[in-house]
Design a protein around this motif. Structure first.
Motif, PDB file in Angstrom:
ATOM      1  N   ASN A 129      13.195   5.840 -11.249  1.00 25.49           N
ATOM      2  CA  ASN A 129      12.745   5.510  -9.894  1.00 25.49           C
ATOM      3  C   ASN A 129      11.408   4.762  -9.910  1.00 25.49           C
ATOM      4  OD1 ASN A 129      14.992   6.738  -8.756  1.00 25.49           O
ATOM      5  ND2 ASN A 129      13.968   8.714  -8.477  1.00 25.49           N
ATOM      6  N   VAL A 130      10.509   5.222 -10.759  1.00 31.99           N
ATOM      7  CA  VAL A 130       9.205   4.556 -10.849  1.00 31.99           C
ATOM      8  C   VAL A 130       9.365   3.126 -11.353  1.00 31.99           C
ATOM      9  CG1 VAL A 130       6.962   4.579 -11.999  1.00 31.99           C
ATOM     10  CG2 VAL A 130       7.927   6.704 -11.139  1.00 31.99           C
ATOM     11  N   GLU A 131      10.229   2.931 -12.357  1.00 31.88           N
ATOM     12  CA  GLU A 131      10.460   1.575 -12.871  1.00 31.88           C
ATOM     13  C   GLU A 131      11.001   0.661 -11.769  1.00 31.88           C
ATOM     14  OE1 GLU A 131      13.094   2.306 -16.087  1.00 31.88           O
ATOM     15  OE2 GLU A 131      11.481   2.502 -17.575  1.00 31.88           O
ATOM     16  N   LYS A 132      11.904   1.188 -10.962  1.00 31.18           N
ATOM     17  CA  LYS A 132      12.464   0.393  -9.863  1.00 31.18           C
ATOM     18  C   LYS A 132      11.389   0.046  -8.838  1.00 31.18           C
ATOM     19  CE  LYS A 132      16.076   0.497  -6.309  1.00 31.18           C
ATOM     20  NZ  LYS A 132      17.175   1.291  -5.700  1.00 31.18           N
ATOM     21  N   ALA A 175       0.838  -1.206   0.000  1.00 35.90           N
ATOM     22  CA  ALA A 175       0.000   0.000   0.000  1.00 35.90           C
ATOM     23  C   ALA A 175       0.874   1.256   0.000  1.00 35.90           C
ATOM     24  CB  ALA A 175      -0.927  -0.013   1.213  1.00 35.90           C
ATOM     25  N   VAL A 176       1.901   1.271   0.847  1.00 37.77           N
ATOM     26  CA  VAL A 176       2.795   2.435   0.903  1.00 37.77           C
ATOM     27  C   VAL A 176       3.522   2.616  -0.426  1.00 37.77           C
ATOM     28  CG1 VAL A 176       4.858   3.380   2.000  1.00 37.77           C
ATOM     29  CG2 VAL A 176       3.096   2.287   3.400  1.00 37.77           C
ATOM     30  N   LEU A 177       3.997   1.500  -0.979  1.00 40.66           N
ATOM     31  CA  LEU A 177       4.768   1.574  -2.226  1.00 40.66           C
ATOM     32  C   LEU A 177       3.900   2.040  -3.383  1.00 40.66           C
ATOM     33  CD1 LEU A 177       7.534   1.069  -3.480  1.00 40.66           C
ATOM     34  CD2 LEU A 177       6.871  -1.314  -3.868  1.00 40.66           C
ATOM     35  N   THR A 178       2.682   1.509  -3.508  1.00 34.84           N
ATOM     36  CA  THR A 178       1.804   1.926  -4.612  1.00 34.84           C
ATOM     37  C   THR A 178       1.400   3.388  -4.482  1.00 34.84           C
ATOM     38  OG1 THR A 178      -0.077   1.004  -3.364  1.00 34.84           O
ATOM     39  CG2 THR A 178       0.905  -0.368  -5.093  1.00 34.84           C
ATOM     40  N   ALA A 179       1.238   3.864  -3.234  1.00 36.97           N
ATOM     41  CA  ALA A 179       0.919   5.279  -3.054  1.00 36.97           C
ATOM     42  C   ALA A 179       2.085   6.155  -3.523  1.00 36.97           C
ATOM     43  CB  ALA A 179       0.601   5.554  -1.578  1.00 36.97           C
ATOM     44  N   GLU A 180       3.311   5.739  -3.202  1.00 38.82           N
ATOM     45  CA  GLU A 180       4.479   6.497  -3.669  1.00 38.82           C
ATOM     46  C   GLU A 180       4.583   6.456  -5.189  1.00 38.82           C
ATOM     47  OE1 GLU A 180       7.892   4.926  -1.742  1.00 38.82           O
ATOM     48  OE2 GLU A 180       7.374   5.715   0.252  1.00 38.82           O
ATOM     49  N   ILE A 181       4.331   5.281  -5.762  1.00 43.95           N
ATOM     50  CA  ILE A 181       4.405   5.158  -7.222  1.00 43.95           C
ATOM     51  C   ILE A 181       3.384   6.077  -7.879  1.00 43.95           C
ATOM     52  CG2 ILE A 181       4.001   3.585  -9.159  1.00 43.95           C
ATOM     53  CD1 ILE A 181       5.141   1.337  -7.387  1.00 43.95           C
ATOM     54  N   GLU A 215       9.766  -3.549  -7.474  1.00 43.90           N
ATOM     55  CA  GLU A 215       9.619  -3.918  -6.058  1.00 43.90           C
ATOM     56  C   GLU A 215       8.178  -4.333  -5.749  1.00 43.90           C
ATOM     57  OE1 GLU A 215      10.938  -0.627  -3.771  1.00 43.90           O
ATOM     58  OE2 GLU A 215      13.038  -0.785  -4.377  1.00 43.90           O
ATOM     59  N   ALA A 216       7.218  -3.613  -6.346  1.00 42.38           N
ATOM     60  CA  ALA A 216       5.811  -3.949  -6.118  1.00 42.38           C
ATOM     61  C   ALA A 216       5.489  -5.332  -6.684  1.00 42.38           C
ATOM     62  CB  ALA A 216       4.905  -2.892  -6.757  1.00 42.38           C
ATOM     63  N   ARG A 217       6.051  -5.655  -7.852  1.00 46.45           N
ATOM     64  CA  ARG A 217       5.826  -6.995  -8.418  1.00 46.45           C
ATOM     65  C   ARG A 217       6.396  -8.071  -7.497  1.00 46.45           C
ATOM     66  NH1 ARG A 217       8.135  -4.313 -12.930  1.00 46.45           N
ATOM     67  NH2 ARG A 217       6.551  -3.422 -14.324  1.00 46.45           N
ATOM     68  N   GLU A 218       7.572  -7.819  -6.936  1.00 46.63           N
ATOM     69  CA  GLU A 218       8.173  -8.790  -6.022  1.00 46.63           C
ATOM     70  C   GLU A 218       7.319  -8.965  -4.767  1.00 46.63           C
ATOM     71  OE1 GLU A 218      12.094  -7.380  -5.257  1.00 46.63           O
ATOM     72  OE2 GLU A 218      12.867  -7.873  -7.254  1.00 46.63           O
ATOM     73  N   LEU A 219       6.747  -7.870  -4.275  1.00 47.08           N
ATOM     74  CA  LEU A 219       5.859  -7.971  -3.116  1.00 47.08           C
ATOM     75  C   LEU A 219       4.634  -8.818  -3.439  1.00 47.08           C
ATOM     76  CD1 LEU A 219       5.857  -4.390  -1.525  1.00 47.08           C
ATOM     77  CD2 LEU A 219       6.604  -6.513  -0.453  1.00 47.08           C
ATOM     78  N   LEU A 220       4.075  -8.614  -4.637  1.00 45.40           N
ATOM     79  CA  LEU A 220       2.925  -9.421  -5.044  1.00 45.40           C
ATOM     80  C   LEU A 220       3.282 -10.907  -5.099  1.00 45.40           C
ATOM     81  CD1 LEU A 220       1.113  -7.376  -7.853  1.00 45.40           C
ATOM     82  CD2 LEU A 220       0.316  -7.872  -5.549  1.00 45.40           C
ATOM     83  N   GLU A 221       4.479 -11.208  -5.589  1.00 44.33           N
ATOM     84  CA  GLU A 221       4.914 -12.607  -5.635  1.00 44.33           C
ATOM     85  C   GLU A 221       5.040 -13.182  -4.233  1.00 44.33           C
ATOM     86  OE1 GLU A 221       8.529 -12.664  -7.840  1.00 44.33           O
ATOM     87  OE2 GLU A 221       7.591 -12.215  -9.769  1.00 44.33           O
ATOM     88  N   GLN A 222       5.584 -12.411  -3.298  1.00 45.98           N
ATOM     89  CA  GLN A 222       5.700 -12.880  -1.916  1.00 45.98           C
ATOM     90  C   GLN A 222       4.318 -13.097  -1.301  1.00 45.98           C
ATOM     91  OE1 GLN A 222       8.408 -13.750  -0.234  1.00 45.98           O
ATOM     92  NE2 GLN A 222       9.752 -13.274  -1.938  1.00 45.98           N
TER      93      GLN A 222
END
Length: 217
Positions: free
Chosen positions: A40-43, A13-19, A47-54
């Motif tokens: 920065n957005v691509e990076k 949630a925090v990461l998507t808000a920043e994105i 990270e968000a994709r990796e969180l979804l995988e976790q």
């Protein structure tokens, strides 16, 4: 396991808000600042994709009977991820158009695009806020349901324990009753045997008395 999933949810949630916020800034920046923001957005998207995988791995470890709610939340997060990627793609396209317009001197269209993007970004921020509020509400409801389930299980356990105690008392009472009945039956049999013996003795005594009485005459 659920605590790990909720931790990933909060990070997501925090990461998507920043994105979302950074995507909205892309059209307003120029030169190297734009390039850095895009990088920065691509990076962060990675990270968000990796969180979804976790999170997906955590959901697979949940028992099937409790997996439905988490799977529904995962679908919502995947849709949100798709929207972010689409918004970022549109932002990059707008960024390319702005660079081209700057080279061509088309400032009027650039200003209109910026205003349009600002409106779009405002709407995206509002949608993200609503999704965060909905996610928080779901988490609160889930916690309440969990507490109610624990309370019900505790009550059921107490009922089972009381039922077991009553069964033990019933077994003990049945044992005592069985012993009492056995003793009573034994005494009844003994009394009957004694009565029979006494009857035989009386009959024998009576017959002997009659016999000696007749013989004496």
């Amino acid at each position: 396991m659920s605590s790990d999933f909720e931790s990933y949810e909060q990070d997501f949630a925090v990461l998507t808000a920043e994105i979302t916020g950074r995507i909205g800034k892309v059209p307003k920046l120029i030169g190297d600042e734009k390039k850095q923001m895009v990088a920065n957005v691509e990076k962060q998207l990675e990270e968000a994709r990796e969180l979804l995988e976790q999170m997906e791995l955590e959901v697979r470890e949940i028992p099937p009977q409790s997996r439905g709610m988490y799977s529904s939340r995962m679908r919502s997060y995947a849709q949100e991820m798709g929207k972010l990627e689409a918004d970022f793609k549109r932002s990059r396209i707008a960024y390319s158009d702005e660079v081209r317009n700057e080279l061509l001197g088309d400032d009027g269209n650039s200003s209109e695009n910026q205003r349009a993007h600002l409106l779009d970004n405002t709407e995206r921020l509002e949608r993200s806020s609503r999704r965060l509020e909905a996610g928080y509400q779901i988490a609160v409801e889930t916690e309440q349901i969990g507490q109610e389930m624990l309370e019900n299980l505790s009550h059921d356990r107490e009922k089972i324990q009381r039922a077991r105690e009553r069964l033990r008392e019933t077994d003990a009472n049945l044992g005592k009753s069985s012993r009492v009945l056995t003793g009573m039956l034994r005494r009844i049999i003994q009394n009957r045997i004694l009565i029979v013996v006494l009857a035989v003795v009386i009959i024998f005594t009576t017959m002997m008395a009659i016999f000696f009485s007749v013989r004496g005459r």
